[in-house]
Design a protein around this motif. Structure first.
Motif, short mmCIF file in Angstrom:
data_model
loop_
_atom_site.label_atom_id
_atom_site.label_comp_id
_atom_site.label_asym_id
_atom_site.label_seq_id
_atom_site.Cartn_x
_atom_site.Cartn_y
_atom_site.Cartn_z
N LYS A 50 50.37 0.99 -36.62
CA LYS A 50 49.56 -0.89 -36.26
C LYS A 50 49.34 -1.27 -37.43
O LYS A 50 48.35 -1.60 -37.49
CB LYS A 50 49.14 -0.06 -35.41
CG LYS A 50 48.33 0.33 -33.95
CD LYS A 50 47.43 0.66 -33.74
CE LYS A 50 47.55 1.04 -32.17
NZ LYS A 50 46.15 1.27 -31.14
N PHE A 51 49.94 -1.45 -37.70
CA PHE A 51 50.36 -1.91 -39.61
C PHE A 51 51.22 -3.65 -39.68
O PHE A 51 52.43 -3.78 -40.38
CB PHE A 51 50.48 -1.16 -40.62
CG PHE A 51 50.38 -1.50 -41.95
CD1 PHE A 51 48.98 -1.60 -42.36
CD2 PHE A 51 51.31 -2.02 -43.33
CE1 PHE A 51 48.45 -2.70 -43.85
CE2 PHE A 51 51.19 -2.42 -44.44
CZ PHE A 51 49.41 -2.97 -44.87
N THR A 52 51.63 -4.63 -38.04
CA THR A 52 52.13 -5.67 -38.61
C THR A 52 51.45 -6.25 -39.26
O THR A 52 51.05 -6.57 -39.63
CB THR A 52 52.51 -5.88 -36.93
OG1 THR A 52 50.97 -6.55 -36.54
CG2 THR A 52 53.35 -4.74 -36.09
N HIS A 53 52.59 -8.04 -39.58
CA HIS A 53 52.27 -9.25 -40.55
C HIS A 53 52.50 -9.87 -39.71
O HIS A 53 52.58 -10.69 -39.26
CB HIS A 53 53.51 -8.61 -41.21
CG HIS A 53 54.22 -7.88 -42.01
ND1 HIS A 53 53.12 -6.92 -43.01
CD2 HIS A 53 54.13 -6.72 -42.00
CE1 HIS A 53 53.78 -6.44 -43.85
NE2 HIS A 53 54.43 -5.81 -43.21
N GLY A 54 51.34 -9.51 -38.60
CA GLY A 54 50.72 -11.13 -37.57
C GLY A 54 51.63 -11.40 -37.10
O GLY A 54 53.37 -10.90 -36.83
N ARG A 55 51.29 -11.52 -35.36
CA ARG A 55 51.82 -12.53 -34.36
C ARG A 55 52.55 -13.77 -35.20
O ARG A 55 51.40 -15.30 -35.06
CB ARG A 55 51.74 -12.04 -33.62
CG ARG A 55 51.68 -10.48 -33.00
CD ARG A 55 50.49 -10.19 -31.35
NE ARG A 55 52.06 -11.23 -30.95
CZ ARG A 55 51.15 -10.79 -29.73
NH1 ARG A 55 50.56 -10.00 -28.96
NH2 ARG A 55 52.66 -11.26 -28.25
N GLY A 56 54.04 -14.61 -34.86
CA GLY A 56 54.11 -16.11 -35.37
C GLY A 56 54.04 -16.15 -36.74
O GLY A 56 54.89 -16.05 -37.05
N LYS A 57 52.81 -16.30 -37.13
CA LYS A 57 53.75 -16.69 -38.66
C LYS A 57 52.99 -15.49 -39.83
O LYS A 57 52.56 -14.34 -39.66
CB LYS A 57 52.05 -17.33 -39.27
CG LYS A 57 51.98 -18.13 -40.21
CD LYS A 57 50.97 -19.15 -40.91
CE LYS A 57 50.86 -19.55 -42.39
NZ LYS A 57 49.72 -20.50 -42.87
N TYR A 58 54.39 -15.08 -40.65
CA TYR A 58 54.22 -14.03 -41.22
C TYR A 58 53.02 -14.19 -42.14
O TYR A 58 53.41 -14.65 -43.24
CB TYR A 58 56.11 -13.71 -41.71
CG TYR A 58 56.04 -12.56 -42.40
CD1 TYR A 58 55.91 -11.73 -41.63
CD2 TYR A 58 55.20 -12.91 -44.35
CE1 TYR A 58 56.14 -10.16 -42.73
CE2 TYR A 58 55.86 -11.15 -45.02
CZ TYR A 58 56.13 -10.19 -44.48
OH TYR A 58 56.69 -9.15 -44.69
#
Length: 601
Positions: A68-76
């Protein structure tokens, strides 16, 4: 009292260390083993860096999602991995696979068919810089969060990446050498401990680093190793050697192109053919360098597999030269002089290629003969059959025929060409004698004495004819003459053996026949009455017999005997004559009679 206070302080310190280890656990990663298994399973066994890069990308995607270490949704928006972020070992895996992805992308660009262009080379070096950045971060995080072994492996891995970047940039050879040596020292120490698999992997990594270290020493000037001798260093396989091989091939290609500038003609059997194409020159030079390695004083100690691989490289170089020559022929136009030179050069290169093909097939024959004379007790290798040698000699006969036809074709033949064609006609005769000898041996093993005897005699006549021609010629073929004398003696001894064996078999045939006839009897052997199992159910007696006996078990007669079966009774149909059937005339269609029918009636 002081001792008691001291003991109490030690217990408190020990408790603090245990608590700190529980709060900040030390992670353990077997870096080399993890990377080696991933590389071998996902493309690098066959040098497919594209497939490995895609695997690293997919692996990173799975790690980001599971952590759960994603880089945001939509804008990176990038999230950095720091010491406080690493709460489990998978965060270290993320940094490691980021390094591997950047490195494999750089190696993918390095392995392009025509090599990387200037723009692609800039991109390649940028990806290697990114790999060094991630490897350094991985080493720092492992020093803080990993155990001692993991920290050491991470340091060695970072040193290897730094050395690889400097190796590709062709500068700071001292720093590259220092990085490669530090990585080798770590792997040498790690190879002394752990399980057997880990020790083997560490030794392999040390062997893979050795050619890069020797090349750096050569560049620094601390080694007397020549550039041509470096080809023998990179004969091993492994992902760590691919960059070294590419660099070495580039260096050798540059050296060949410099030599090719001075190479203007190709000499062959008294002819001089001009070479105008630079690619043709480089290919011919490459083939000639490989030919020197086959005829050096060290060539006798080379194993057969190594020689066969060198022959394959020679064939590839000459085929490349022929393709360049034929493409020049297409674009030559109507210039007759240029076409004649290119046709002559093509003929010369084809003749040299035919010579090397014969030499390679002779090497295969020597290997097969060594296995043919080997004892049957050697269970490790397959023993050669005479039929395999017959097939190899068929190839050699075809090669010599094609080569002599090629040299004999054309006009204005020089004495060197005539002598060359005659030499290979003689070699073809020798190959026919050898083929006949081994064909006779195969018939002998099959027990066909007459055919084997005739073939041995024919092989001896061919050998004597070849010996007579070789001894009467101007040139002396001492080695070939000696081999032919040995072959002639073998043909004579084997023909005598086959003759004697055939006579012995003929003499023993009536004796065997009389023994067989004397054993025959018209009365037959009286059979003992034996009861089967179903006939003696009231008696406790085994119908199978003893365990070691070869007798047939008497359970029931098989096939079963014929039994009389009652057939259906024959019924005679005599009631038909006593039945009165009704008349059907009223249902029948009546015919209409015309006037002419009445007249005729």
């Amino acid at each position: 009292m002081a001792k008691g206070t001291e003991a109490t302080a030690m217990e408190i310190d020990g408790g603090k260390s245990e608590i700190s280890e529980k709060i900040n656990p030390k992670f353990s990663i077997n870096v080399l083993q993890l990377l080696k298994s991933a590389q071998m399973q996902h493309g690098l066994r066959h040098g497919d860096y594209t497939r490995y890069r895609r695997y690293c990308t997919a692996r990173l995607r799975r790690l980001y999602k599971s952590l759960k270490f994603t880089h945001g949704r939509g804008k990176y928006s990038r999230r950095n991995i720091t010491e406080s972020t690493v709460t489990e070992v998978r965060f270290l895996h993320v940094v490691l696979y980021m390094t591997e992805r950047a490195w494999s992308h750089a190696m993918e660009k390095r392995q392009l068919p025509d090599g990387p262009s200037a723009r692609q080379r800039i991109y390649l070096i940028g990806r290697l810089r990114k790999a060094v950045k991630w490897a350094t971060l991985f080493a720092q995080l492992c020093a803080l969060k990993g155990d001692s072994r993991t920290s050491l492996e991470a340091e060695a891995y970072a040193s290897y990446m730094k050395g690889t970047l400097l190796f590709e940039q062709d500068r700071n050879w001292d720093t590259a050498l220092m990085n490669f040596k530090s990585a080798r020292a770590v792997y040498e120490e790690l190879g002394k401990y752990g399980d057997v698999e880990n020790q083997v992997l560490c030794r392999e990594r040390v062997e893979e680093l050795e050619p890069s270290i020797r090349y750096c020493l050569h560049k620094v000037g601390k080694s007397s190793l020549q550039t041509s001798e470096l080809l023998d260093v990179g004969e091993m396989e492994g992902p760590a050697l691919d960059l070294f091989k590419a660099k070495l091939e580039a260096v050798m290609a540059e050296a060949r192109s410099q030599q090719a500038a001075s190479m203007t003609e190709f000499h062959w059997l008294g002819h001089r053919f001009p070479i105008t194409n630079a690619k043709t020159r480089v290919s011919i030079l490459k083939a000639q360098e490989l030919e020197k390695s086959l005829h050096d004083s060290v060539a006798d100690s080379l194993p057969a597999e190594k020689k066969l691989s060198i022959f394959d490289k020679i064939f590839a170089a000459y085929h490349e030269a022929r393709s360049c020559i034929r493409s020049d022929l297409v674009t030559a136009g109507n210039a007759e002089n240029v076409k004649d030179d290119l046709n002559g050069l093509d003929k010369a290169v084809s003749a040299v290629l035919g010579q090397r093909t014969i030499e390679r097939n002779q090497l295969l024959v020597d290997v097969a003969k060594s296995k043919l004379t080997r004892q049957r007790d050697d269970k490790g290798e397959k023993v050669t059959k005479p039929e395999e040698l017959v097939r190899l000699y068929d190839l050699l006969i075809q090669n010599t025929t094609d080569l002599s036809d090629l040299v004999s074709s054309g006009r204005d033949r020089k004495p060197e060409e005539v002598a060359f064609a005659e030499e290979y006609v003689l070699k073809g005769l020798v190959f026919r004698a050898e083929r006949c000898f081994h064909l006779a041996k195969s018939y002998s093993l099959a027990g066909k004495r007459t055919e084997a005897y005739v073939l041995y005699c024919h092989a001896r006549s061919l050998t004597d004819a070849a010996l007579q021609k070789l001894q009467s010629g101007n040139t002396a073929y001492k080695g070939m003459i000696q081999e032919l004398k040995v072959l002639s003696n073998n043909c004579r001894s084997n023909s005598c053996i086959e003759h004697a064996a055939a006579i012995m078999e003929e003499e023993k045939a009536p004796e065997k026949l009389s023994k067989g006839v004397s054993a025959l009897s018209l009365k037959g052997v009286p059979k003992k009455p034996e009861k089967f199992l179903l006939e003696s159910l009231d008696v406790y007696e085994s119908a199978v017999g003893e365990l070691n006996s070869k007798g047939i078990p008497h359970i029931e007669v098989f096939p079963p005997a014929f039994q009389a079966v009652a057939c259906n009774p024959i019924v005679l149909d005599i009631a038909f004559n006593s039945i009165d059937f009704p008349s059907l005339e009223n249902r029948m269609k009546k015919e209409k009679k015309s006037i002419f029918g009445r007249l005729w009636r």
